[in-house]
Motif scaffolding. Structure first.
Motif, PDB file in Angstrom:
ATOM      1  N   LYS A  41     -14.365  73.943 -12.988  1.00  0.00           N
ATOM      2  CA  LYS A  41     -13.759  74.821 -13.981  1.00  0.00           C
ATOM      3  C   LYS A  41     -12.468  75.433 -13.453  1.00  0.00           C
ATOM      4  O   LYS A  41     -11.476  75.549 -14.175  1.00  0.00           O
ATOM      5  CB  LYS A  41     -14.751  75.919 -14.367  1.00  0.00           C
ATOM      6  CG  LYS A  41     -14.232  76.873 -15.434  1.00  0.00           C
ATOM      7  CD  LYS A  41     -15.272  77.926 -15.769  1.00  0.00           C
ATOM      8  CE  LYS A  41     -14.734  78.896 -16.824  1.00  0.00           C
ATOM      9  NZ  LYS A  41     -15.744  79.952 -17.146  1.00  0.00           N
ATOM     10  N   ARG A  42     -12.481  75.811 -12.183  1.00  0.00           N
ATOM     11  CA  ARG A  42     -11.304  76.464 -11.591  1.00  0.00           C
ATOM     12  C   ARG A  42     -10.216  75.452 -11.246  1.00  0.00           C
ATOM     13  O   ARG A  42      -9.032  75.727 -11.397  1.00  0.00           O
ATOM     14  CB  ARG A  42     -11.725  77.228 -10.316  1.00  0.00           C
ATOM     15  CG  ARG A  42     -10.564  77.913  -9.593  1.00  0.00           C
ATOM     16  CD  ARG A  42      -9.914  78.960 -10.473  1.00  0.00           C
ATOM     17  NE  ARG A  42      -8.762  79.557  -9.816  1.00  0.00           N
ATOM     18  CZ  ARG A  42      -7.544  79.034  -9.785  1.00  0.00           C
ATOM     19  NH1 ARG A  42      -7.330  77.853 -10.379  1.00  0.00           N
ATOM     20  NH2 ARG A  42      -6.557  79.635  -9.178  1.00  0.00           N
ATOM     21  N   ASP A  43     -10.596  74.282 -10.768  1.00  0.00           N
ATOM     22  CA  ASP A  43      -9.632  73.271 -10.336  1.00  0.00           C
ATOM     23  C   ASP A  43      -9.834  71.986 -11.138  1.00  0.00           C
ATOM     24  O   ASP A  43     -10.547  71.079 -10.708  1.00  0.00           O
ATOM     25  CB  ASP A  43      -9.786  72.990  -8.836  1.00  0.00           C
ATOM     26  CG  ASP A  43      -9.454  74.208  -7.989  1.00  0.00           C
ATOM     27  OD1 ASP A  43      -8.430  74.856  -8.257  1.00  0.00           O
ATOM     28  OD2 ASP A  43     -10.215  74.509  -7.058  1.00  0.00           O
ATOM     29  N   GLY A  44      -9.189  71.924 -12.292  1.00  0.00           N
ATOM     30  CA  GLY A  44      -9.344  70.770 -13.171  1.00  0.00           C
ATOM     31  C   GLY A  44      -8.845  69.467 -12.568  1.00  0.00           C
ATOM     32  O   GLY A  44      -9.249  68.391 -12.987  1.00  0.00           O
ATOM     33  N   GLU A  45      -7.967  69.595 -11.554  1.00  0.00           N
ATOM     34  CA  GLU A  45      -7.440  68.370 -10.934  1.00  0.00           C
ATOM     35  C   GLU A  45      -8.531  67.577 -10.217  1.00  0.00           C
ATOM     36  O   GLU A  45      -8.343  66.384  -9.935  1.00  0.00           O
ATOM     37  CB  GLU A  45      -6.311  68.690  -9.941  1.00  0.00           C
ATOM     38  CG  GLU A  45      -6.715  69.561  -8.778  1.00  0.00           C
ATOM     39  CD  GLU A  45      -6.528  71.036  -9.068  1.00  0.00           C
ATOM     40  OE1 GLU A  45      -6.589  71.826  -8.125  1.00  0.00           O
ATOM     41  OE2 GLU A  45      -6.327  71.389 -10.237  1.00  0.00           O
ATOM     42  N   LEU A  46      -9.655  68.211  -9.930  1.00  0.00           N
ATOM     43  CA  LEU A  46     -10.761  67.480  -9.305  1.00  0.00           C
ATOM     44  C   LEU A  46     -11.220  66.340 -10.214  1.00  0.00           C
ATOM     45  O   LEU A  46     -11.558  65.250  -9.739  1.00  0.00           O
ATOM     46  CB  LEU A  46     -11.922  68.435  -9.005  1.00  0.00           C
ATOM     47  CG  LEU A  46     -11.632  69.552  -7.995  1.00  0.00           C
ATOM     48  CD1 LEU A  46     -12.826  70.486  -7.883  1.00  0.00           C
ATOM     49  CD2 LEU A  46     -11.284  68.968  -6.632  1.00  0.00           C
ATOM     50  N   LEU A  47     -11.234  66.594 -11.518  1.00  0.00           N
ATOM     51  CA  LEU A  47     -11.567  65.535 -12.474  1.00  0.00           C
ATOM     52  C   LEU A  47     -10.458  64.489 -12.531  1.00  0.00           C
ATOM     53  O   LEU A  47     -10.720  63.294 -12.710  1.00  0.00           O
ATOM     54  CB  LEU A  47     -11.790  66.129 -13.869  1.00  0.00           C
ATOM     55  CG  LEU A  47     -13.045  66.979 -14.070  1.00  0.00           C
ATOM     56  CD1 LEU A  47     -13.030  67.609 -15.454  1.00  0.00           C
ATOM     57  CD2 LEU A  47     -14.308  66.155 -13.881  1.00  0.00           C
ATOM     58  N   MET A  48      -9.215  64.933 -12.351  1.00  0.00           N
ATOM     59  CA  MET A  48      -8.081  64.009 -12.391  1.00  0.00           C
ATOM     60  C   MET A  48      -8.173  62.979 -11.270  1.00  0.00           C
ATOM     61  O   MET A  48      -7.808  61.815 -11.465  1.00  0.00           O
ATOM     62  CB  MET A  48      -6.768  64.778 -12.289  1.00  0.00           C
ATOM     63  CG  MET A  48      -6.414  65.595 -13.522  1.00  0.00           C
ATOM     64  SD  MET A  48      -6.287  64.573 -15.019  1.00  0.00           S
ATOM     65  CE  MET A  48      -5.000  63.413 -14.559  1.00  0.00           C
ATOM     66  N   TYR A  49      -8.665  63.396 -10.095  1.00  0.00           N
ATOM     67  CA  TYR A  49      -8.785  62.450  -8.985  1.00  0.00           C
ATOM     68  C   TYR A  49      -9.766  61.339  -9.338  1.00  0.00           C
ATOM     69  O   TYR A  49      -9.551  60.172  -8.989  1.00  0.00           O
ATOM     70  CB  TYR A  49      -9.245  63.178  -7.718  1.00  0.00           C
ATOM     71  CG  TYR A  49      -8.269  64.218  -7.224  1.00  0.00           C
ATOM     72  CD1 TYR A  49      -6.900  63.981  -7.231  1.00  0.00           C
ATOM     73  CD2 TYR A  49      -8.712  65.445  -6.758  1.00  0.00           C
ATOM     74  CE1 TYR A  49      -6.000  64.940  -6.786  1.00  0.00           C
ATOM     75  CE2 TYR A  49      -7.817  66.418  -6.305  1.00  0.00           C
ATOM     76  CZ  TYR A  49      -6.462  66.155  -6.328  1.00  0.00           C
ATOM     77  OH  TYR A  49      -5.575  67.107  -5.887  1.00  0.00           O
ATOM     78  N   SER A  50     -10.851  61.695 -10.034  1.00  0.00           N
ATOM     79  CA  SER A  50     -11.811  60.674 -10.463  1.00  0.00           C
ATOM     80  C   SER A  50     -11.218  59.778 -11.542  1.00  0.00           C
ATOM     81  O   SER A  50     -11.521  58.579 -11.608  1.00  0.00           O
ATOM     82  CB  SER A  50     -13.093  61.339 -10.979  1.00  0.00           C
ATOM     83  OG  SER A  50     -13.784  61.982  -9.925  1.00  0.00           O
ATOM     84  N   ILE A  51     -10.359  60.357 -12.388  1.00  0.00           N
ATOM     85  CA  ILE A  51      -9.680  59.554 -13.409  1.00  0.00           C
ATOM     86  C   ILE A  51      -8.725  58.566 -12.736  1.00  0.00           C
ATOM     87  O   ILE A  51      -8.673  57.384 -13.101  1.00  0.00           O
ATOM     88  CB  ILE A  51      -8.914  60.462 -14.392  1.00  0.00           C
ATOM     89  CG1 ILE A  51      -9.901  61.287 -15.227  1.00  0.00           C
ATOM     90  CG2 ILE A  51      -8.012  59.630 -15.312  1.00  0.00           C
ATOM     91  CD1 ILE A  51      -9.246  62.318 -16.121  1.00  0.00           C
ATOM     92  N   PHE A  52      -7.967  59.048 -11.741  1.00  0.00           N
ATOM     93  CA  PHE A  52      -7.066  58.158 -10.991  1.00  0.00           C
ATOM     94  C   PHE A  52      -7.857  57.035 -10.325  1.00  0.00           C
ATOM     95  O   PHE A  52      -7.418  55.878 -10.295  1.00  0.00           O
ATOM     96  CB  PHE A  52      -6.307  58.946  -9.921  1.00  0.00           C
ATOM     97  CG  PHE A  52      -5.296  59.911 -10.465  1.00  0.00           C
ATOM     98  CD1 PHE A  52      -4.735  59.723 -11.715  1.00  0.00           C
ATOM     99  CD2 PHE A  52      -4.907  61.015  -9.727  1.00  0.00           C
ATOM    100  CE1 PHE A  52      -3.793  60.611 -12.227  1.00  0.00           C
ATOM    101  CE2 PHE A  52      -3.972  61.912 -10.228  1.00  0.00           C
ATOM    102  CZ  PHE A  52      -3.413  61.704 -11.476  1.00  0.00           C
ATOM    103  N   SER A  53      -9.015  57.393  -9.774  1.00  0.00           N
ATOM    104  CA  SER A  53      -9.864  56.405  -9.107  1.00  0.00           C
ATOM    105  C   SER A  53     -10.340  55.349 -10.101  1.00  0.00           C
ATOM    106  O   SER A  53     -10.315  54.141  -9.811  1.00  0.00           O
ATOM    107  CB  SER A  53     -11.068  57.105  -8.464  1.00  0.00           C
ATOM    108  OG  SER A  53     -11.911  56.175  -7.830  1.00  0.00           O
ATOM    109  N   LEU A  54     -10.754  55.798 -11.282  1.00  0.00           N
ATOM    110  CA  LEU A  54     -11.230  54.867 -12.315  1.00  0.00           C
ATOM    111  C   LEU A  54     -10.111  53.933 -12.775  1.00  0.00           C
ATOM    112  O   LEU A  54     -10.310  52.717 -12.881  1.00  0.00           O
ATOM    113  CB  LEU A  54     -11.785  55.655 -13.501  1.00  0.00           C
ATOM    114  CG  LEU A  54     -12.274  54.831 -14.700  1.00  0.00           C
ATOM    115  CD1 LEU A  54     -13.432  53.928 -14.283  1.00  0.00           C
ATOM    116  CD2 LEU A  54     -12.692  55.741 -15.850  1.00  0.00           C
ATOM    117  N   LEU A  55      -8.928  54.491 -13.030  1.00  0.00           N
ATOM    118  CA  LEU A  55      -7.798  53.691 -13.496  1.00  0.00           C
ATOM    119  C   LEU A  55      -7.364  52.679 -12.431  1.00  0.00           C
ATOM    120  O   LEU A  55      -7.068  51.517 -12.738  1.00  0.00           O
ATOM    121  CB  LEU A  55      -6.620  54.594 -13.871  1.00  0.00           C
ATOM    122  CG  LEU A  55      -6.816  55.484 -15.104  1.00  0.00           C
ATOM    123  CD1 LEU A  55      -5.623  56.415 -15.293  1.00  0.00           C
ATOM    124  CD2 LEU A  55      -7.033  54.642 -16.357  1.00  0.00           C
TER     125      LEU A  55
END
Length: 284
Positions: free
Chosen positions: A20-34
């Motif tokens: 919740k505090r650091d939304g970029e944590l989800l972005m790293y998983s998105i980058f990994s998936l892409l």
């Protein structure tokens, strides 16, 4: 037992506070998936030519052994590339959580820069992971792809390896250990936290069960309304979201659990939270 349940619940709760505090944590998983999807598309293109070449060599008795070696090497490279991508972005998550534990702010590219600093450790662990995975695949092939006994044996060996090395990669990043030391320390730390890990698995499993249940209920409503195309889009988006959330949560929890195993307390590490949660889940 009640203490372990309380601690495990607090650990999962803290993990989602980090997201919740650091939304970029989800972005790293998105980058990994892409990145993984791009690499997968590349390998599919290579498969078309390479596997045909291997088949032609397999038809020749003289070249059959060479074909087998090439196939093993190809399998190893496949797992090595995917392992490297996964561990690279996992490192971004681990170092971001570590920075938050030290009361430092996070920005999207901070994790990427940190991951670049650990390329050596990432590559070494990717080599180890790819080697083990390739050996397990060869073992399964030796037993036969449809062998139940083989599947059980390979599954048990893989399960034992995952338990032994549960904390190994985070230790290599956080404590900058070499693989041998990290594996040894990982086994020791897992013994201390196996109860919490098992309960966390239940907590997280229940959470994702309700998320999938929500998807099913929403799907029924959408299909009932006759919006079939909308349901397809909703299904794909929701499944991808759950995949990303699951991957991110797993890495965060592993990192926080490592902190707990080493320090005997869970990190607060969030703005506005000045307390630390102790073993019993009480705030100090």
């Amino acid at each position: 037992m009640f203490q372990k349940i309380s601690t495990s619940y607090n650990l999962v709760k803290v993990a989602f506070k980090y997201i919740k505090r650091d939304g970029e944590l989800l972005m790293y998983s998105i980058f990994s998936l892409l990145s993984s999807m791009a690499i997968l598309a590349t390998f599919i293109g290579i498969d078309f030519f390479f596997l045909g070449f291997i088949d032609s060599m397999s038809n020749s008795e003289a070249a059959e052994g060479t074909a087998d070696l090439l196939m093993i090497a190809y399998t190893f490279i496949y797992y090595l590339v995917f392992s490297f991508i996964t561990f690279f972005f996992n490192t971004a998550i681990i170092t971001s959580v570590q920075r938050r534990n030290n009361w430092e702010d996070n920005k999207l590219w901070d994790g990427i820069r940190d991951a670049k600093k650990h390329l050596k450790a990432i590559f070494i662990w990717s080599l180890i992971n790819a080697t083990v995975t390739t050996i397990l695949k060869l073992l399964q092939k030796k037993f036969g792809e449809n062998s139940m006994v083989g599947s059980i044996i390979v599954g048990l060996v893989g399960w034992a390896w995952n338990i032994l090395t549960f904390f190994s990669f985070p230790l290599m990043i956080v404590n900058e250990m070499w693989p041998k030391e990290a594996i040894k320390e990982s086994g020791s730390l897992f013994k201390k936290t196996w109860g919490e890990r098992a309960i966390i698995h239940v907590w997280v499993g229940l959470m994702f069960f309700f998320l999938y249940l929500a998807l099913i209920l929403l799907s029924v409503l959408v299909i009932y309304a006759g919006l079939f195309l909308t349901w397809i889009v909703l299904l794909v988006v929701w499944m991808i979201f759950l995949m990303i959330l699951s991957s991110t949560t797993d890495t965060i929890i592993k990192t926080i659990l490592l902190y707990y195993a080493q320090h005997g307390k869970l990190p607060a590490g969030l703005e506005g939270e000045e307390s630390i949660i102790n073993l019993a889940g009480e705030k100090l």
